[in-house]
Design a protein around this motif. Sequence first.
Motif, PDB file in Angstrom:
ATOM      1  N   LYS A 188      22.582 -89.889  38.425  1.00 56.85           N
ATOM      2  CA  LYS A 188      21.244 -89.305  38.458  1.00 56.85           C
ATOM      3  C   LYS A 188      21.219 -87.786  38.322  1.00 56.85           C
ATOM      4  O   LYS A 188      20.178 -87.216  37.954  1.00 56.85           O
ATOM      5  CB  LYS A 188      20.513 -89.720  39.745  1.00 56.85           C
ATOM      6  CG  LYS A 188      21.026 -89.057  41.014  1.00 56.85           C
ATOM      7  CD  LYS A 188      20.162 -89.456  42.198  1.00 56.85           C
ATOM      8  CE  LYS A 188      20.557 -88.698  43.462  1.00 56.85           C
ATOM      9  NZ  LYS A 188      19.698 -89.088  44.604  1.00 56.85           N
ATOM     10  N   GLY A 189      22.325 -87.114  38.590  1.00 60.02           N
ATOM     11  CA  GLY A 189      22.350 -85.662  38.462  1.00 60.02           C
ATOM     12  C   GLY A 189      22.746 -85.169  37.087  1.00 60.02           C
ATOM     13  O   GLY A 189      22.815 -83.954  36.842  1.00 60.02           O
ATOM     14  N   LEU A 190      22.989 -86.097  36.160  1.00 58.86           N
ATOM     15  CA  LEU A 190      23.459 -85.724  34.823  1.00 58.86           C
ATOM     16  C   LEU A 190      22.313 -85.631  33.825  1.00 58.86           C
ATOM     17  O   LEU A 190      21.286 -86.285  33.972  1.00 58.86           O
ATOM     18  CB  LEU A 190      24.480 -86.747  34.326  1.00 58.86           C
ATOM     19  CG  LEU A 190      25.693 -87.020  35.224  1.00 58.86           C
ATOM     20  CD1 LEU A 190      26.562 -88.102  34.600  1.00 58.86           C
ATOM     21  CD2 LEU A 190      26.490 -85.746  35.459  1.00 58.86           C
ATOM     22  N   LYS A 191      22.508 -84.802  32.800  1.00 57.70           N
ATOM     23  CA  LYS A 191      21.583 -84.710  31.674  1.00 57.70           C
ATOM     24  C   LYS A 191      22.395 -84.502  30.404  1.00 57.70           C
ATOM     25  O   LYS A 191      23.417 -83.814  30.434  1.00 57.70           O
ATOM     26  CB  LYS A 191      20.617 -83.523  31.833  1.00 57.70           C
ATOM     27  CG  LYS A 191      19.529 -83.703  32.853  1.00 57.70           C
ATOM     28  CD  LYS A 191      18.559 -82.522  32.796  1.00 57.70           C
ATOM     29  CE  LYS A 191      17.428 -82.704  33.805  1.00 57.70           C
ATOM     30  NZ  LYS A 191      16.466 -81.570  33.735  1.00 57.70           N
ATOM     31  N   THR A 192      21.955 -85.100  29.311  1.00 60.82           N
ATOM     32  CA  THR A 192      22.659 -84.851  28.049  1.00 60.82           C
ATOM     33  C   THR A 192      22.410 -83.414  27.617  1.00 60.82           C
ATOM     34  O   THR A 192      21.317 -82.864  27.846  1.00 60.82           O
ATOM     35  CB  THR A 192      22.204 -85.814  26.947  1.00 60.82           C
ATOM     36  OG1 THR A 192      20.796 -85.647  26.723  1.00 60.82           O
ATOM     37  CG2 THR A 192      22.480 -87.254  27.327  1.00 60.82           C
ATOM     38  N   SER A 193      23.409 -82.825  26.991  1.00 62.41           N
ATOM     39  CA  SER A 193      23.313 -81.410  26.625  1.00 62.41           C
ATOM     40  C   SER A 193      22.351 -81.174  25.470  1.00 62.41           C
ATOM     41  O   SER A 193      21.711 -80.120  25.385  1.00 62.41           O
ATOM     42  CB  SER A 193      24.702 -80.874  26.247  1.00 62.41           C
ATOM     43  OG  SER A 193      25.272 -81.643  25.203  1.00 62.41           O
ATOM     44  N   SER A 194      22.214 -82.153  24.578  1.00 61.84           N
ATOM     45  CA  SER A 194      21.374 -81.940  23.395  1.00 61.84           C
ATOM     46  C   SER A 194      19.896 -82.198  23.649  1.00 61.84           C
ATOM     47  O   SER A 194      19.037 -81.471  23.162  1.00 61.84           O
ATOM     48  CB  SER A 194      21.849 -82.824  22.247  1.00 61.84           C
ATOM     49  OG  SER A 194      21.837 -84.188  22.629  1.00 61.84           O
ATOM     50  N   GLY A 195      19.593 -83.224  24.433  1.00 59.36           N
ATOM     51  CA  GLY A 195      18.188 -83.588  24.617  1.00 59.36           C
ATOM     52  C   GLY A 195      17.713 -83.652  26.047  1.00 59.36           C
ATOM     53  O   GLY A 195      16.542 -83.945  26.297  1.00 59.36           O
ATOM     54  N   GLY A 196      18.604 -83.408  27.011  1.00 58.94           N
ATOM     55  CA  GLY A 196      18.201 -83.473  28.408  1.00 58.94           C
ATOM     56  C   GLY A 196      17.851 -84.878  28.867  1.00 58.94           C
ATOM     57  O   GLY A 196      17.055 -85.066  29.796  1.00 58.94           O
ATOM     58  N   TRP A 197      18.461 -85.889  28.242  1.00 61.05           N
ATOM     59  CA  TRP A 197      18.173 -87.291  28.578  1.00 61.05           C
ATOM     60  C   TRP A 197      18.813 -87.643  29.911  1.00 61.05           C
ATOM     61  O   TRP A 197      19.958 -87.288  30.169  1.00 61.05           O
ATOM     62  CB  TRP A 197      18.695 -88.207  27.481  1.00 61.05           C
ATOM     63  CG  TRP A 197      18.182 -89.621  27.523  1.00 61.05           C
ATOM     64  CD1 TRP A 197      18.896 -90.745  27.798  1.00 61.05           C
ATOM     65  CD2 TRP A 197      16.851 -90.060  27.251  1.00 61.05           C
ATOM     66  NE1 TRP A 197      18.097 -91.859  27.715  1.00 61.05           N
ATOM     67  CE2 TRP A 197      16.832 -91.468  27.388  1.00 61.05           C
ATOM     68  CE3 TRP A 197      15.668 -89.399  26.913  1.00 61.05           C
ATOM     69  CZ2 TRP A 197      15.683 -92.225  27.190  1.00 61.05           C
ATOM     70  CZ3 TRP A 197      14.515 -90.147  26.713  1.00 61.05           C
ATOM     71  CH2 TRP A 197      14.530 -91.548  26.853  1.00 61.05           C
TER      72      TRP A 197
END
Length: 380
Positions: A53-62
């Motif tokens: 839950k604390g992660l986000k993709t670097s390109s789109g913030g998914w």
Amino acid sequence: MSAASPDPYFDLILDEDLKKNQWPQKLTAYQKEGGNMSLMCQTMTREMFEKLKGLKTSSGGWTIARAMNTGTLYPTSFVGCHAGDLESYSLYKDLFHPVIEAYHKGYKMDGSMKHVTDMDVKKITEDLAPSTKSKIISTRIRVARNLSFFPLNPGGSRATREKIAEHMDKVFAKLPDDLKGDFFRHTTMSDQQRQQLIDDHFLFRGKDKMQAASGYHQDWPHGRGIFVSKDKKFIVWVNEGDHLRIISMEQGGDVRSVFSRLSRGIEAIEKGLKKCRTHGRLHDPYSWCHHLCPSNLGTAMRGSVHIRVPKLIANWGFEKLDSLARSKNCQARGSSGEHSEVKDRIDVSNWRRLGFSESSLVQDMIRFANSISEEEDKLK
């Protein structure tokens, strides 16, 4: 003046817990009840959610919350999770990899297998029997493709969708003569053009709660459109779900003609896109063609025929026909698509996508069409 209420058929509505990036209590209830649940519901655990839950993709913030929203709001959706960009599949592999293996049975995500695309019509060695051909009303083969320089549509925006449509407008203008046609934007087509597309059964109109929960119907109808060739045998949906849905079709059972046109169309579109950017297709050479839904990974192809088998439908019933189809790596649907009414004909298509070439999957469909044609001929 109060703002209009969100429309669940088009607007992104997040589960209240997921909106706060918290474990959804609905999911606890669904999993306790059991029964018919999406692949996401069967796979996701509280421990997995807390880890991701604390992660986000670097390109789109998914986020994982966005990825699992559809299956949380609609637990009986078949897959229940979506990717917002290519990175989603690796960053959230704890969820996506088991879901992919469950849907694409036999395909392993441990790196030991590789998907290979092959659009060579000469590789289609199976033939429709004359009796089968006589029963076929139409043939339709479609694939989905995404452009590598934009996020997948659940993670996209009005601006990215409109930019995709602008790119495609330029590409369509340069298609070879036998594929040339007109590009109709949902926001600018006339009432007469819209009605003709409806009459031809070409127009896509969104309005799906499960799809909307992924986010890919946002800002409807901006950035959406449909290209139709002059002979109405080559069609491209722009931003219906994946960036492109490329369709080849014609009356009758000339499968090779339909497949060949599709192959040429894909090649022409990729050539045009490479003039816009360096890469024309979102593709991981070590694994598969990426799409917003795990069910479409690989070929993202559905090769189908509408075939008249009234005696089989009357004697066997649709459920038995579909069960037999699944045992042959195919799917049976109503003549107007999934969940549509079944009368004297059915839509028969390949089921597999990942780990098999396009030409081999077309042959799955041909073999099954031949088999049910034979069974139809045996009945009086």
